[in-house]
Design an enzyme around this catalytic site. Sequence first.
Site, PDB file in Angstrom:
ATOM      1  N   SER A   1       0.836  -1.200   0.000  1.00  0.00           N
ATOM      2  CA  SER A   1       0.000   0.000   0.000  1.00  0.00           C
ATOM      3  C   SER A   1       0.867   1.244   0.000  1.00  0.00           C
ATOM      4  O   SER A   1       1.996   1.237   0.518  1.00  0.00           O
ATOM      5  CB  SER A   1      -0.862  -0.019   1.263  1.00  0.00           C
ATOM      6  OG  SER A   1      -1.397   1.251   1.536  1.00  0.00           O
TER       7      SER A   1
ATOM      8  N   TYR B   1      -0.778   0.132  10.228  1.00  0.00           N
ATOM      9  CA  TYR B   1      -1.044  -0.576   8.969  1.00  0.00           C
ATOM     10  C   TYR B   1       0.103  -0.372   7.981  1.00  0.00           C
ATOM     11  O   TYR B   1       0.631  -1.333   7.411  1.00  0.00           O
ATOM     12  CB  TYR B   1      -2.356  -0.041   8.381  1.00  0.00           C
ATOM     13  CG  TYR B   1      -2.726  -0.565   7.022  1.00  0.00           C
ATOM     14  CD1 TYR B   1      -3.350  -1.793   6.880  1.00  0.00           C
ATOM     15  CD2 TYR B   1      -2.470   0.182   5.874  1.00  0.00           C
ATOM     16  CE1 TYR B   1      -3.713  -2.266   5.630  1.00  0.00           C
ATOM     17  CE2 TYR B   1      -2.834  -0.285   4.617  1.00  0.00           C
ATOM     18  CZ  TYR B   1      -3.455  -1.509   4.501  1.00  0.00           C
ATOM     19  OH  TYR B   1      -3.814  -1.978   3.265  1.00  0.00           O
TER      20      TYR B   1
ATOM     21  N   LYS C   1       2.760  -3.185   6.526  1.00  0.00           N
ATOM     22  CA  LYS C   1       2.978  -3.402   5.089  1.00  0.00           C
ATOM     23  C   LYS C   1       4.460  -3.213   4.748  1.00  0.00           C
ATOM     24  O   LYS C   1       5.024  -3.993   3.972  1.00  0.00           O
ATOM     25  CB  LYS C   1       2.109  -2.444   4.265  1.00  0.00           C
ATOM     26  CG  LYS C   1       0.608  -2.767   4.300  1.00  0.00           C
ATOM     27  CD  LYS C   1       0.280  -4.033   3.534  1.00  0.00           C
ATOM     28  CE  LYS C   1      -1.214  -4.279   3.388  1.00  0.00           C
ATOM     29  NZ  LYS C   1      -1.507  -5.597   2.777  1.00  0.00           N
TER      30      LYS C   1
END
Lengths: 324, 324
Positions: free
Chosen positions: B126, B150, B154
């Site tokens: 992402s 998050y 990633k």
Amino acid sequence: MTEVLIIGGAGMIGRKLAERLAKDGTVAGRKIDRLVLQDIVEPTAPAGAPFATKSIAGDFSVPGLTDELVQSRPDVIFHLAAIVSGEAEADFDKGYRINLDGTRLLLESIRQIGQGYKPRLVFTSSIAVFGAPFPDAIHDEFFTTPLTSYGTQKAICELLLADYSRKGFVDGIGIRLPTICVRPGKPNKAASGFFSGIIREPLNGEAAILPVDRDVRHWHASPRAAVGFLLHAAGIDLAKVGPRRNLTMPGISVTVAEQIEALRKVAGEAAVKLIREVPDETIRGIVAGWSRNFDPARALEFGFKPDSSFEEIIRIYQQDELGK
Amino acid sequence: MTEVLIIGGAGMIGRKLAERLAKDGTVAGRKIDRLVLQDIVEPTAPAGAPFATKSIAGDFSVPGLTDELVQSRPDVIFHLAAIVSGEAEADFDKGYRINLDGTRLLLESIRQIGQGYKPRLVFTSSIAVFGAPFPDAIHDEFFTTPLTSYGTQKAICELLLADYSRKGFVDGIGIRLPTICVRPGKPNKAASGFFSGIIREPLNGEAAILPVDRDVRHWHASPRAAVGFLLHAAGIDLAKVGPRRNLTMPGISVTVAEQIEALRKVAGEAAVKLIREVPDETIRGIVAGWSRNFDPARALEFGFKPDSSFEEIIRIYQQDELGK
């Protein structure tokens, strides 16, 4: 009551850091009451320390030990423990267990205490987080694409440290040390060993082998500078550093030829004559992938102090190891 | 015998990918014999597939499930499973368990098979791996300093993927997806929801709320382009990509004003009139930290194809979701 914990306290930098703390009696401007040293073998407590010391032998990657280490809520934690690059590359599982899982266990142990406990955690990272090809000087916003498992593990820990700090679980800072030169002690088989060997052996009147070309450029800091970085990192105002918590430390970028010229100035032609060129293709290949030069603007901005020259690096070895 | 595994096969992109595989009958130029879909809820197998399908419900972060998933040695694995950004931020443990530990379990399960098993693993990363402040366009060598758990998870998985690939345990590639627009379905509470909402709701004759200024710029790709990236990543020659295995996918950088102009061209003034500006300081704050534009030179060099314009993104929604 100020307590300091050194994880990886039996290594070369850990010992020098503990000795410096014993000499100063303070950290980050606060009087030290207690110093705890941990390593896989029992670390030697520094002589004549003006505070209580405790040494713990144990594997910090075995669940439970980090809980024990932070139970007394140390105010400052220096995390120096790691499996070195060559071993992490040879033993994939062990490298991830010590270098990644151990660090994560430490962060979790700190977080699990809660109740406002938020120690300063100084994590020693490495320029191995970078992987070739490089720009002429690696700037502070260059990406981390390591080419070793060791570098990968360090880069992952940097990310964890930043996230745990952002969430307020710890007050962490990661410092990427240059190659430490001149390393005291005997020659070792590390691919980087010759950077120290070509200075240390001649100063001790012994022959040294140079396995690479003289135009090889690399990034160095003395053990004394490294200890200075750790102590500065323990006291720095991290609110000013912000969320980008991992900093490349300032070093001295020199070619092997420049190292040898500095040796000539400090110790004369006789010392230089002890260096023998024996090209080694394996070492040449490994070193070709290493970073050569940096532009560590942020670390300088935040007051980290490099050695002044490679000559100074040699004189520090003479003063601190040879008593000159 | 070619087997494909989709981890996270019940999500929006997972479903569209499975449908596309069913339609094509091939992946990376090879005829598919079997497709396995996994998710926390049982994924729906695509209708009319010219190959065998199997759906598995289960939590891939619980040790054992990834072993089971790779036991049949799938040739291509699409790893789309993740806890979304908001949930990973709210539930620290769950985010690390699913987004980091789950991925690591998958990599380990693949490695433990050994015997030359080296599947193509396409990992969806992402643009959340990047954290503000940003340059005008984020280039391929910009560093990853995420500002969410998050994004941290990633970025860590990207490092693991590269290291496991470098060691020859897997043939991995990470692709950083832009924000997917226009997302089909109902409005949701994600901070990014309005980027799709201001297009989707008017096209459905419903009112939409715009919580940010019209000069907010962001990076978009259609669901169809995202599926295209995944399929291209499954077939690309990774020897040419080299050790830097994580690529920012090409998107369309537009301001909200440009999104609205595109809507006007495609659906007329009546559609635009359904957008109501209701500033929301919380969403404005979150969005201010998001990346706006990229220079994804490497992905373009390796043949990843973006949408041609934001108008095309709108038309893709009309074609694929409204049957126009």
